[in-house]
Each structure stands twice: as C-alpha cells, then as structure tokens.
Design a protein around this motif. Sequence first.
Motif, PDB file in Angstrom:
ATOM      1  N   TRP A 110     -68.519 -12.210  46.131  1.00  0.00           N
ATOM      2  CA  TRP A 110     -67.958 -11.734  47.397  1.00  0.00           C
ATOM      3  C   TRP A 110     -68.982 -11.812  48.527  1.00  0.00           C
ATOM      4  O   TRP A 110     -68.680 -12.279  49.630  1.00  0.00           O
ATOM      5  N   PRO A 140     -69.525  -7.747  57.006  1.00  0.00           N
ATOM      6  CA  PRO A 140     -69.600  -6.807  55.880  1.00  0.00           C
ATOM      7  C   PRO A 140     -69.422  -5.366  56.338  1.00  0.00           C
ATOM      8  O   PRO A 140     -69.711  -5.030  57.491  1.00  0.00           O
ATOM      9  N   ASP A 182     -68.459 -14.136  51.729  1.00  0.00           N
ATOM     10  CA  ASP A 182     -68.343 -13.541  53.056  1.00  0.00           C
ATOM     11  C   ASP A 182     -69.355 -14.149  54.022  1.00  0.00           C
ATOM     12  O   ASP A 182     -69.045 -14.416  55.187  1.00  0.00           O
ATOM     13  N   PHE A 237     -71.419  -6.828  51.865  1.00  0.00           N
ATOM     14  CA  PHE A 237     -70.145  -7.509  51.620  1.00  0.00           C
ATOM     15  C   PHE A 237     -69.028  -6.710  52.264  1.00  0.00           C
ATOM     16  O   PHE A 237     -69.209  -5.560  52.675  1.00  0.00           O
ATOM     17  N   ALA A 238     -67.860  -7.329  52.352  1.00  0.00           N
ATOM     18  CA  ALA A 238     -66.686  -6.666  52.925  1.00  0.00           C
ATOM     19  C   ALA A 238     -65.816  -6.126  51.793  1.00  0.00           C
ATOM     20  O   ALA A 238     -65.333  -6.888  50.960  1.00  0.00           O
ATOM     21  N   ILE A 279     -67.431 -13.485  57.451  1.00  0.00           N
ATOM     22  CA  ILE A 279     -66.706 -12.214  57.390  1.00  0.00           C
ATOM     23  C   ILE A 279     -67.703 -11.068  57.536  1.00  0.00           C
ATOM     24  O   ILE A 279     -68.728 -11.023  56.845  1.00  0.00           O
ATOM     25  N   ARG A 303     -68.217 -17.591  55.089  1.00  0.00           N
ATOM     26  CA  ARG A 303     -66.994 -17.589  55.902  1.00  0.00           C
ATOM     27  C   ARG A 303     -67.125 -16.767  57.173  1.00  0.00           C
ATOM     28  O   ARG A 303     -66.202 -16.695  57.969  1.00  0.00           O
TER      29      ARG A 303
END
Length: 247
Positions: free
Chosen positions: A90, A101, A94, A69-70, A99, A97
């Motif tokens: 999260w 990590p 992520d 995760f980010a 995003i 979307r």
Amino acid sequence: MELTVSSLAERPEMVQPVLGMADSWPEFVVNDPVGNAYYPQIATEFPQYVLFAEDERGEVVAHAHSVPFALDVEGRGELPARGWDEVLVWAFSDLRRGIRPDTVSAISIVVAPHMQGRGLSARMLAAMRDQARSSGFREVVAPVRPNAKHLEPHTPIEEYAHRVRPDGLPHDPWLRVHARAGATIDSVAPASMTVSGSLEQWRRWTGLPFDTAGDIEVPGALVPVRCEPERGYAVYVEPNVWMRHGL
C-alpha cells in the motif's frame, strides 16, 4: 547511555552503516519476497522515516523503519489481514500514484545484538511516534511480531495476543512495549508475512532436514512451517498483531 537519533533524510551518508548493522533475524524471515522487494527501498524512497541511533563512538546501534500510507480510502479502511506485506505494498503504491497518506505504519525496529536488553527498542518506538507526530500524523499503527511467540508455536495467535499479566499488560514482551507506549490491540493479521521456498532452501535457511510431511517446528518461527515433500516445497505464513498508537 548517550544516544543520538537522526533520520536518513538528515544524514543520507549513513545509509550503508544503517542497512549494514548486525541483526538477529532468523534467516528465513529475511526471505519474504515482499520484504525483499520493498524494504531496501524505504531508505531511498522514505528516508525521513528511517531513524537510527548512534552511541557515543558514532556506532549505529539501532534503527527504526516506518512508512506512510493511506488507510481512510476506498477499498481499505481496516488494517489488512496480510499485515506487514500488505502495508508495504500500500505505501509504495500510494507513493507511485500520488495518494496522500493519512497514517504511518511501523515496519521494523532493530537493535544491534550486543545492545539488546537495554531499552533501545522502546526508545526507537518513541522516536518513531515523535517523527510521525511532527509530520502531522495522528496515528501510528504497527503489525507487531510478538517476540516470545516462537516459544509457543502451536498456541493460536488470537489467544496469545490477548493474554495479559496480573497488571493488565500483555504477556508478550514486545506487545508490552507497545502497550506501555499507549498502543491498543486492533486485530490479528493472520497472514502478515509469507515465506515459501523449495525444500533445499528451507534446509539451507534452518539446518533442518525438511523431509517429513506436515507441520515443522522451526527455531524462531511463530507458527509451524508447512512442509510438502511430495510437492517439493514448504510454506511459512506468519501471524502478527495490529496495534494502534494514537498521537
């Protein structure tokens, strides 16, 4: 003991033996709605983060789940007070979307009941750390469920988490395993997991009457369960301890 550790990315045909391995979780713990929504998906969405150990006969005797995760993004930055539940949300948010990590969070390390007490949890934690390092991550975090806290349900989690032995290691055995692996305590997640249900559900999960208002001590629970008979429900809010492993 000879063990072979693999990931589901390497051995996707093992998903059913891994997910079907016996465990010793109290029944109420596996009725967290966030966990029910996301935990089964880790095997399919993040198979490289599901590790499992087989013994000489090919029996699955332990597994470890984690998620990337980010953390270093706007609106986060600190490990969440809603611990285990929040980090699952999260991670999957992520992923959806796109995003990137920057951190890996441990989600669970489970050892088959007949193999407990043989150091497998430490071995699976080491394998999790190695997997994260080989994937380019610099840190693993863990919302640790102190495994002896249920013996002291009324002790504040802050006090319990920071209790140490004369050798300076944590009093709690599972916190101690993480500390021996190099982890340090970051913070307490006071609402890491929330399980709510009707009184009938709680009776079924625990075998207790749940007919008295107030705090109910439940075997396996880290803190008392709040019972509200007039409203027909009870709620368990479990605290965990965030630990950080630099890699």
